[in-house]
Design a protein around this motif. Sequence first.
Motif, PDB file in Angstrom:
ATOM      1  N   ALA A  16       0.830  -1.206   0.000  1.00  0.00           N
ATOM      2  CA  ALA A  16       0.000   0.000   0.000  1.00  0.00           C
ATOM      3  C   ALA A  16       0.864   1.256   0.000  1.00  0.00           C
ATOM      4  N   ASP A  26      -6.397  -3.415  -6.852  1.00  0.00           N
ATOM      5  CA  ASP A  26      -6.645  -2.037  -7.237  1.00  0.00           C
ATOM      6  C   ASP A  26      -7.642  -2.063  -8.383  1.00  0.00           C
ATOM      7  N   ALA A  74      -2.476  -2.968  -3.681  1.00  0.00           N
ATOM      8  CA  ALA A  74      -3.630  -2.115  -3.373  1.00  0.00           C
ATOM      9  C   ALA A  74      -3.632  -0.847  -4.215  1.00  0.00           C
ATOM     10  N   LEU A  99      -9.348  -0.132   1.772  1.00  0.00           N
ATOM     11  CA  LEU A  99      -7.933  -0.405   2.012  1.00  0.00           C
ATOM     12  C   LEU A  99      -7.711  -0.833   3.457  1.00  0.00           C
TER      13      LEU A  99
END
Length: 287
Positions: free
Chosen positions: A29, A61, A141, A149
């Motif tokens: 992330a 994502d 992510a 998230l």
Amino acid sequence: MYERRKDQAQGLRDRMSGSGRAPKVITVASGKGGVGKSTISVNLSIALSQMGKSVLVIDADFGLANVDIMLGVAAKYNLSHFLRGEKDFSEIIQMGLDGVRFVSGGSGLDELLRMDEGQLGMLMSGLSKLDTDIDYIICDAGAGINDNLMRMILASTETIVVTTPEPTAILDAYALIKTIVKRDKFHPIHVIMNRSENRREADRVLRGFKDVMSRNLGKDVDLLGHVLYDRDVPQSIKQQTPIIISQPDGRTARDIKAIAQTLLNTSAAKDVPNRLARLFARVMGTR
Ligand SMILES: Nc1ncnc2c1ncn2[C@@H]1O[C@H](COP(=O)(O)OP(=O)(O)OP(=O)(O)O)[C@@H](O)[C@H]1O
Ligand SMILES: [Mg+2]
């Protein structure tokens, strides 16, 4: 049905017993976008695979999914097709470069994290049908700090926060880590500095970052290392061949392999309970 549940429970016990057969679930992330999460997810996954680990990458994502392109696979179906019962797990999983397996999350990963217990059980039975054990699940992510998230991070075993040396990227990385620590003080956090111009500077900034985390948040983050700026990286994405494959002895490949080695050492050194595995265990009544 009962037999199937028993098989699942046994599979899970097998996974959870012994030397860490439960996969480690690592979310990659960042606060700021475009810092290199996908590049690092893909190349790190290949490095871990080359080191003998069995790796599954999940493109989490769903705004700007592009891991499939980087890995040179065409993802027709994603996790939500599986969750809706339209496809078997084997149909949504693809074999990418150097043995890295790939699943496109689509909107499915968030569905997964919001699932009820019956649906989670179904997923587990899908995973237990894989002919191989997975050591690492790497979730690439999207950018930004939002509820999706955070759900994913808190369900992972550990999180890699990627930043660049730019102050805006560092501030956003700080904000992300602060949010994680507020929710789970013990969640293991690793930091990678990407696209730095020189090694000394990268190390200095990383160490400073670690100190600030420790002082301000009381959090000890692991420094996994840095990857220098390499103009061949954008090129490698255009050519759809990750740099670790196209230039296996190059500087960036070495940086990534060093990070993979540090990750193996740090992860192995700690007894990190796998939250997803624990969740599944509860679902199936094994504890
Ligand atoms: N070490 C590097 N050296 C040079 N360029 C890099 C490096 N790492 C990544 N890049 C370039 O930076 C850009 C962003 O990389 P990438 O897509 O991996 O970032 P991201 O964090 O996944 O972005 P997003 O937030 O949009 O998902 C790409 O053009 C990539 O080629
Ligand atoms: Mg990305």
